[in-house]
Design an enzyme around this catalytic site. Sequence first.
Site, short mmCIF file in Angstrom:
data_model
loop_
_atom_site.label_atom_id
_atom_site.label_comp_id
_atom_site.label_asym_id
_atom_site.label_seq_id
_atom_site.Cartn_x
_atom_site.Cartn_y
_atom_site.Cartn_z
N LYS A 1 0.83 -1.22 0.00
CA LYS A 1 0.00 0.00 0.00
C LYS A 1 0.86 1.26 0.00
O LYS A 1 0.61 2.18 -0.78
CB LYS A 1 -0.93 0.02 1.22
CG LYS A 1 -1.90 -1.17 1.29
CD LYS A 1 -2.84 -1.06 2.47
CE LYS A 1 -2.15 -1.20 3.81
NZ LYS A 1 -1.71 -2.57 4.15
N ARG B 1 -9.41 0.57 9.01
CA ARG B 1 -8.98 -0.81 9.24
C ARG B 1 -10.03 -1.59 10.01
O ARG B 1 -9.84 -2.77 10.27
CB ARG B 1 -7.69 -0.79 10.07
CG ARG B 1 -6.45 -1.24 9.32
CD ARG B 1 -5.29 -1.14 10.30
NE ARG B 1 -4.14 -1.88 9.88
CZ ARG B 1 -3.11 -1.36 9.20
NH1 ARG B 1 -3.13 -0.12 8.81
NH2 ARG B 1 -2.07 -2.11 8.92
N ARG C 1 11.36 -6.74 4.27
CA ARG C 1 11.30 -5.31 4.64
C ARG C 1 11.92 -5.12 6.03
O ARG C 1 12.63 -4.14 6.27
CB ARG C 1 9.85 -4.83 4.63
CG ARG C 1 9.70 -3.35 4.91
CD ARG C 1 8.31 -2.85 4.62
NE ARG C 1 7.36 -3.22 5.66
CZ ARG C 1 6.04 -2.96 5.60
NH1 ARG C 1 5.54 -2.35 4.55
NH2 ARG C 1 5.24 -3.32 6.57
N ARG D 1 11.82 -1.67 11.17
CA ARG D 1 10.49 -1.71 11.79
C ARG D 1 10.39 -2.93 12.68
O ARG D 1 10.50 -4.05 12.21
CB ARG D 1 9.40 -1.73 10.72
CG ARG D 1 8.98 -0.35 10.29
CD ARG D 1 7.89 -0.37 9.26
NE ARG D 1 6.68 -1.05 9.73
CZ ARG D 1 5.53 -1.03 9.06
NH1 ARG D 1 5.45 -0.36 7.92
NH2 ARG D 1 4.47 -1.66 9.53
N ARG E 1 -0.45 -10.02 12.82
CA ARG E 1 -0.99 -8.89 12.05
C ARG E 1 -1.88 -9.39 10.92
O ARG E 1 -2.93 -8.80 10.63
CB ARG E 1 0.14 -8.03 11.48
CG ARG E 1 0.72 -7.13 12.56
CD ARG E 1 2.11 -6.67 12.20
NE ARG E 1 2.17 -5.86 11.00
CZ ARG E 1 3.27 -5.71 10.27
NH1 ARG E 1 4.37 -6.36 10.59
NH2 ARG E 1 3.25 -4.93 9.22
P1 ADP Z 1 1.16 -2.55 7.40
O1 ADP Z 1 0.09 -2.23 6.40
O2 ADP Z 1 2.40 -3.06 6.79
O3 ADP Z 1 0.66 -3.39 8.54
P2 ADP Z 1 1.04 0.16 8.52
O4 ADP Z 1 2.18 1.08 8.46
O5 ADP Z 1 -0.19 0.51 7.77
O6 ADP Z 1 1.67 -1.22 8.08
O7 ADP Z 1 0.59 -0.07 10.06
C1 ADP Z 1 1.50 -0.45 11.08
C2 ADP Z 1 0.76 -0.67 12.39
O8 ADP Z 1 0.16 0.58 12.83
C3 ADP Z 1 -0.42 -1.65 12.34
O9 ADP Z 1 -0.02 -2.99 12.49
C4 ADP Z 1 -1.29 -1.14 13.50
O10 ADP Z 1 -0.79 -1.58 14.74
C5 ADP Z 1 -1.12 0.37 13.44
N1 ADP Z 1 -2.17 1.03 12.63
C6 ADP Z 1 -2.00 1.68 11.44
N2 ADP Z 1 -3.16 2.14 10.96
C7 ADP Z 1 -4.13 1.77 11.86
C8 ADP Z 1 -5.54 1.92 11.92
N3 ADP Z 1 -6.23 2.55 10.96
N4 ADP Z 1 -6.20 1.40 12.99
C9 ADP Z 1 -5.54 0.77 13.98
N5 ADP Z 1 -4.21 0.58 13.97
C10 ADP Z 1 -3.49 1.07 12.93
#
Ligand code: ADP
Length: 190
Positions: free
Chosen positions: A14, A89, A128, A134, A146
Amino acid sequence: MLQLILFGPPGAGKGTQAQALVEHFKFVHLSTGDLLRAEIAAQTALGLEAKRFIDAGELVPDETVIGMIRILLDRIDTVPGVIYDGFPRTVAQAKELDKMLTSCKEGITALLSLEVPHDELVKRLLLRGESSGRTDDTDIATIENRISVYEAKTQPLIDYYTQLGKYHPIAGVGTIQEISQRLISDVDKL
Ligand code: ADP
């Protein structure tokens, strides 16, 4: 103004594809993951609280991310479009986003959903993790959690947006450019 959700499981690409769409269409990119990592780097109270959830591979509470998006949306003027990356999400987040957009006479245009098989996701996230630093990308158990959280809490959004006629599946495998091209031609038709 186009309101696009770039959707998909962790590791679907994404963030990478959001950048390609921003370059091509001059959209504004709103990534809750990036926003949360900036809060963590700045050691704010919000960041410290969020870090516990992120490191465990759990979702940060809805109110926290909704609050962040609300503040940013209030600041956006006229742009060709907005790309939401990693948000919404949960169904609760999607409903709140709908309310925010309706209040300014807008609505979600489409959910662009990157479809990637499970084993490919795990491979990409581990790769990654080797370079990004990360913490949520280095441990296989956290990665699997996740993906499970995605399946339980986030995947239901596909039904939610399908019912609204806004679900656009896009094959998320191939080269980065191939996938960008698929997204760009889908967006061109909107
Ligand atoms: P990825 O899509 O690779 O999991 P992101 O950078 O989108 O990575 O998100 C990393 C972490 O941040 C998620 O695993 C979650 O813990 C938190 N997070 C991000 N966006 C949200 C959201 N909209 N609601 C709840 N938690 C979120």
